[in-house]
Design a protein around this motif. Structure first.
Motif, PDB file in Angstrom:
ATOM      1  N   SER A 174       0.849  -1.176   0.000  1.00  0.00           N
ATOM      2  CA  SER A 174       0.000   0.000   0.000  1.00  0.00           C
ATOM      3  C   SER A 174       0.893   1.236   0.000  1.00  0.00           C
ATOM      4  O   SER A 174       1.955   1.259   0.613  1.00  0.00           O
ATOM      5  CB  SER A 174      -0.891   0.004   1.238  1.00  0.00           C
ATOM      6  OG  SER A 174      -1.620   1.214   1.302  1.00  0.00           O
ATOM      7  N   PRO A 184      -4.721   0.433  -1.774  1.00  0.00           N
ATOM      8  CA  PRO A 184      -4.369  -0.662  -0.874  1.00  0.00           C
ATOM      9  C   PRO A 184      -3.328  -1.614  -1.444  1.00  0.00           C
ATOM     10  O   PRO A 184      -2.513  -2.160  -0.708  1.00  0.00           O
ATOM     11  CB  PRO A 184      -5.705  -1.376  -0.636  1.00  0.00           C
ATOM     12  CG  PRO A 184      -6.530  -1.042  -1.835  1.00  0.00           C
ATOM     13  CD  PRO A 184      -6.095   0.324  -2.273  1.00  0.00           C
ATOM     14  N   ASN A 226      -1.898  -5.121  -2.627  1.00  0.00           N
ATOM     15  CA  ASN A 226      -2.102  -6.356  -1.876  1.00  0.00           C
ATOM     16  C   ASN A 226      -0.759  -6.807  -1.329  1.00  0.00           C
ATOM     17  O   ASN A 226       0.037  -7.400  -2.056  1.00  0.00           O
ATOM     18  CB  ASN A 226      -2.727  -7.442  -2.756  1.00  0.00           C
ATOM     19  CG  ASN A 226      -3.311  -8.559  -1.935  1.00  0.00           C
ATOM     20  OD1 ASN A 226      -2.649  -9.087  -1.047  1.00  0.00           O
ATOM     21  ND2 ASN A 226      -4.551  -8.930  -2.208  1.00  0.00           N
ATOM     22  N   HIS A 233      -9.833  -2.893  -7.272  1.00  0.00           N
ATOM     23  CA  HIS A 233     -11.024  -3.623  -6.841  1.00  0.00           C
ATOM     24  C   HIS A 233     -10.769  -4.148  -5.427  1.00  0.00           C
ATOM     25  O   HIS A 233      -9.798  -4.883  -5.221  1.00  0.00           O
ATOM     26  CB  HIS A 233     -11.318  -4.777  -7.797  1.00  0.00           C
ATOM     27  CG  HIS A 233     -11.323  -4.341  -9.232  1.00  0.00           C
ATOM     28  ND1 HIS A 233     -12.360  -3.621  -9.791  1.00  0.00           N
ATOM     29  CD2 HIS A 233     -10.398  -4.484 -10.208  1.00  0.00           C
ATOM     30  CE1 HIS A 233     -12.079  -3.358 -11.043  1.00  0.00           C
ATOM     31  NE2 HIS A 233     -10.890  -3.865 -11.327  1.00  0.00           N
ATOM     32  N   THR A 234     -11.621  -3.790  -4.471  1.00  0.00           N
ATOM     33  CA  THR A 234     -11.436  -4.254  -3.099  1.00  0.00           C
ATOM     34  C   THR A 234     -12.219  -5.516  -2.792  1.00  0.00           C
ATOM     35  O   THR A 234     -12.009  -6.128  -1.754  1.00  0.00           O
ATOM     36  CB  THR A 234     -11.836  -3.162  -2.080  1.00  0.00           C
ATOM     37  OG1 THR A 234     -13.234  -2.875  -2.238  1.00  0.00           O
ATOM     38  CG2 THR A 234     -11.005  -1.904  -2.264  1.00  0.00           C
ATOM     39  N   GLY A 248      -7.206  -5.353  -4.751  1.00  0.00           N
ATOM     40  CA  GLY A 248      -6.532  -4.169  -4.244  1.00  0.00           C
ATOM     41  C   GLY A 248      -5.444  -3.609  -5.131  1.00  0.00           C
ATOM     42  O   GLY A 248      -4.986  -2.491  -4.919  1.00  0.00           O
ATOM     43  N   ASP A 297     -12.859   1.140  -7.447  1.00  0.00           N
ATOM     44  CA  ASP A 297     -12.567   2.338  -6.670  1.00  0.00           C
ATOM     45  C   ASP A 297     -11.367   3.056  -7.263  1.00  0.00           C
ATOM     46  O   ASP A 297     -10.557   2.448  -7.973  1.00  0.00           O
ATOM     47  CB  ASP A 297     -12.271   1.964  -5.212  1.00  0.00           C
ATOM     48  CG  ASP A 297     -13.469   1.332  -4.531  1.00  0.00           C
ATOM     49  OD1 ASP A 297     -14.501   2.009  -4.424  1.00  0.00           O
ATOM     50  OD2 ASP A 297     -13.373   0.161  -4.122  1.00  0.00           O
ATOM     51  N   ALA A 352     -10.437  -0.028   2.817  1.00  0.00           N
ATOM     52  CA  ALA A 352     -10.020  -0.742   1.596  1.00  0.00           C
ATOM     53  C   ALA A 352      -9.075  -1.884   1.947  1.00  0.00           C
ATOM     54  O   ALA A 352      -9.215  -2.995   1.417  1.00  0.00           O
ATOM     55  CB  ALA A 352      -9.360   0.228   0.620  1.00  0.00           C
ATOM     56  N   ARG A 353      -8.114  -1.652   2.821  1.00  0.00           N
ATOM     57  CA  ARG A 353      -7.175  -2.720   3.220  1.00  0.00           C
ATOM     58  C   ARG A 353      -7.911  -3.888   3.874  1.00  0.00           C
ATOM     59  O   ARG A 353      -7.609  -5.050   3.606  1.00  0.00           O
ATOM     60  CB  ARG A 353      -6.116  -2.161   4.171  1.00  0.00           C
ATOM     61  CG  ARG A 353      -5.095  -1.294   3.514  1.00  0.00           C
ATOM     62  CD  ARG A 353      -4.072  -0.815   4.526  1.00  0.00           C
ATOM     63  NE  ARG A 353      -3.148   0.102   3.910  1.00  0.00           N
ATOM     64  CZ  ARG A 353      -2.656   1.187   4.496  1.00  0.00           C
ATOM     65  NH1 ARG A 353      -3.005   1.490   5.743  1.00  0.00           N
ATOM     66  NH2 ARG A 353      -1.827   1.971   3.860  1.00  0.00           N
ATOM     67  N   VAL A 393      -9.816  -5.820   1.156  1.00  0.00           N
ATOM     68  CA  VAL A 393      -8.883  -6.615   0.343  1.00  0.00           C
ATOM     69  C   VAL A 393      -8.455  -7.871   1.099  1.00  0.00           C
ATOM     70  O   VAL A 393      -8.417  -8.972   0.532  1.00  0.00           O
ATOM     71  CB  VAL A 393      -7.663  -5.761  -0.067  1.00  0.00           C
ATOM     72  CG1 VAL A 393      -6.523  -6.620  -0.578  1.00  0.00           C
ATOM     73  CG2 VAL A 393      -8.074  -4.720  -1.106  1.00  0.00           C
TER      74      VAL A 393
END
Length: 178
Positions: free
Chosen positions: A18, A23, A25, A73-74, A112, A139, A149-150, A153
Motif C-alpha cells: 500500500s 491498498p 495487496n 477492486h477491493t 486491491g 474504486d 479498503a485494506r 482486500v
C-alpha cells in the motif's frame, strides 16, 4: 520480481505494498503469464481466453480495454488476458511499475492492486474476468477510506483455481503460500 517457466511460457510475479492512496495487496503477488495463449490459438485468442477463464471458475467475463485512470477492486481479484495488440500498464499505483503486455499474455491481479493504462496499440483487445462469487467493485485513489479498503482486500477469498492453468497454475501455488 521473480520469474519462473511454465508450460504456458514465463511467469513473472510482482509485489506492491500500500502506498497510502491505494491498498494494493501486501500478501499476494501480481502474476504475469507471458505467452499464455497457445500459439496455435492466437488467431482466436479472445475466445480461447473466455473459455479457459470460465473453465477455471473465472466468470463475469468482458471484452474491452484497460481504463486510462488509476483504479482497483477491493472485493475481487481480476484477470486480464491480452487477446490482441499491446499495452503499457502501470500496476501498483503512482509508485508502482509500468509493464508492457502483448497478445497472448495474461495478468492476474490480486484484490486491491491498482492499475492504469499508460498507452496501448489501436487494436488492443482485453478479455477480463473475476473468480466465481466475487463482489465486483471499482474504486479510485482518494474515493475510499484506505483502512477500510485494506480490510476489504484482506477479506477477499482466494480463488479455487488459476484462471489459465487451473490447479497447477501460479496463482494456485503462489497465493496458497501466503
Amino acid at each position: 520480481m521473480k520469474t519462473e517457466s511454465s508450460s504456458g511460457g514465463a511467469v513473472e510475479t510482482f509485489r506492491f505494498d500500500s502506498d497510502g492512496e491505494v491498498p494494493n495487496n501486501p500478501d499476494l503477488p501480481l502474476v504475469v503469464h507471458r505467452g499464455a495463449v497457445p500459439e496455435a490459438r492466437r488467431g482466436e485468442a479472445a475466445t480461447w481466453l473466455e473459455q479457459t477463464f470460465a473453465a477455471n471458475g473465472w466468470v463475469d467475463g468482458w471484452r474491452n480495454g484497460i481504463y486510462p485512470f488509476r483504479h482497483f477492486h477491493t472485493g475481487t481479484h481480476e484477470v486480464l488476458g491480452i487477446a490482441r495488440g499491446r499495452a503499457t500498464v502501470e500496476f501498483g499505483g503512482a509508485g508502482g511499475r509500468a509493464l508492457t503486455v502483448e497478445r497472448g499474455d495474461v495478468v492476474i491481479l490480486p484484490a486491491g492492486t491498482c492499475h492504469k493504462r499508460l498507452e496501448a496499440s489501436a487494436d488492443l483487445l482485453v478479455v477480463g474476468a473475476y473468480p466465481h462469487d466475487s463482489r465486483i467493485d471499482q474504486d479510485r485513489p482518494g474515493e475510499i477510506d484506505i483502512e477500510a479498503a485494506r480490510r476489504a482486500v484482506a477479506a477477499v477469498p482466494l480463488p479455487a483455481r488459476d484462471p489459465v492453468m487451473g490447479q497447477t497454475g501460479a496463482v494456485t501455488k503462489l497465493w496458497r503460500k501466503r
